[in-house]
Design an enzyme around this catalytic site. Structure first.
Site, PDB file in Angstrom:
ATOM      1  N   ASP A  11       0.864  -1.184   0.000  1.00 21.04           N
ATOM      2  CA  ASP A  11       0.000   0.000   0.000  1.00 21.04           C
ATOM      3  C   ASP A  11       0.896   1.229   0.000  1.00 21.04           C
ATOM      4  O   ASP A  11       1.730   1.393   0.898  1.00 21.04           O
ATOM      5  CB  ASP A  11      -0.889   0.029   1.247  1.00 21.04           C
ATOM      6  CG  ASP A  11      -2.009  -0.998   1.192  1.00 21.04           C
ATOM      7  OD1 ASP A  11      -2.298  -1.488   0.085  1.00 21.04           O
ATOM      8  OD2 ASP A  11      -2.580  -1.307   2.243  1.00 21.04           O
ATOM      9  N   ASP A 130     -13.665  -3.392  -1.596  1.00 20.17           N
ATOM     10  CA  ASP A 130     -13.490  -3.080  -0.176  1.00 20.17           C
ATOM     11  C   ASP A 130     -14.841  -3.275   0.501  1.00 20.17           C
ATOM     12  O   ASP A 130     -15.785  -2.511   0.257  1.00 20.17           O
ATOM     13  CB  ASP A 130     -12.991  -1.648   0.012  1.00 20.17           C
ATOM     14  CG  ASP A 130     -11.587  -1.451  -0.539  1.00 20.17           C
ATOM     15  OD1 ASP A 130     -10.852  -2.447  -0.654  1.00 20.17           O
ATOM     16  OD2 ASP A 130     -11.220  -0.303  -0.865  1.00 20.17           O
TER      17      ASP A 130
END
EC number: 4.3.2.10
Length: 256
Positions: A11, A130
């Protein structure tokens, strides 16, 4: 039997690898190129590189960083974050990415999924979902976008089926409730999605120990496990994980 995969996730925000808990309280975890090389050398099956600020700040993923990272590793590599056009996908694939991950842009413009799948092949198109459990619901989840900041109100299972119909080649499924907690994957979520699509499902969010990874393959029916905090914090190594899973007779590619 198709080998199960272990995939470190990088990330990235502002050019650095970061990791938080439940998508917030980000902390620095290192240089993305250095970490990519380390995980590639240690036996990762693939890598995922997500610019987690791109969708929020409405800018494209840095092609230069993708290029430098891709040139440094010998394993398949997925990149995502702020990708909102066929042209952007083309740029990233040309820069060295093997696959691209679409999230917010796929929800906003589902035609992008079908167009990019036709243009580049569905093996290049990963849809990132998500997911967050609905309050007081045990088997209902909603899709979030904009780096987990915006609730779309879309049902996760319906969306997973929809992106399969649109031409996605793979689903990257993140449990926002489990993200960064190291309390285990959401097995119910992962299995629910894996059971309704005929696509590989990459489970993400919550790996904290060897048993968590084993469970997400066996109980969650995941095709791959995404790993971040567990590796960045050096709690476990890829070799330790693979040795454990091989001892359990799972189809895993051994470390060299």
């Amino acid at each position: 039997m198709v080998a199960l995969r272990l995939i470190p996730c990088l990330d990235v925000a502002h050019g650095r690898v970061v990791k938080g808990v439940n998508f917030v309280n980000l902390r620095d975890s290192g240089d993305p190129v250095e970490l990519a090389c380390r995980y590639s050398d240690e036996g990762a099956d693939e890598l995922v590189f997500l610019d987690i600020r791109a969708s929020v700040e409405n800018r494209n993923t840095l092609v230069d960083l993708v290029s430098r990272t891709a040139k440094s590793v010998k394993i398949p590599f997925t990149v995502g974050g702020g990708i909102d056009s066929v042209a952007s996908i083309n740029d990233l694939l040309r820069a060295g990415a093997d696959k691209v991950s679409l999230n917010s842009s796929a929800v906003r413009n589902p035609d992008l999924v079908s167009k990019s799948s036709r243009e580049f092949g569905n093996q290049c198109i990963v849809i990132a979902i998500d997911a967050k459990r609905k309050i007081n619901k045990t088997d209902e989840w909603e899709v979030y976008v904009k780096g987990g900041r915006e609730n779309t109100g879309i049902d996760v299972l319906s969306w997973a089926k929809k992106v399969e119909e649109l031409g996605a080649g793979e689903i990257l499924l993140t449990s926002m409730d489990g993200d960064g907690t190291q309390n285990g994957y959401d097995l119910h979520l992962t299995k629910s999605v894996a059971n309704i699509v005929n696509l590989p499902v990459i489970a993400s969010g919550g790996a904290g120990c060897l048993e968590d990874i084993y469970d997400v393959f066996i109980e969650g029916r995941a095709s791959a496990a995404l790993l971040a905090s567990l590796l960045h914090d050096r709690k476990l190594s890829l070799r330790e994980i693979k040795t454990f899973l091989l001892d359990k007779k799972l189809p895993i590619r051994p470390c060299e």
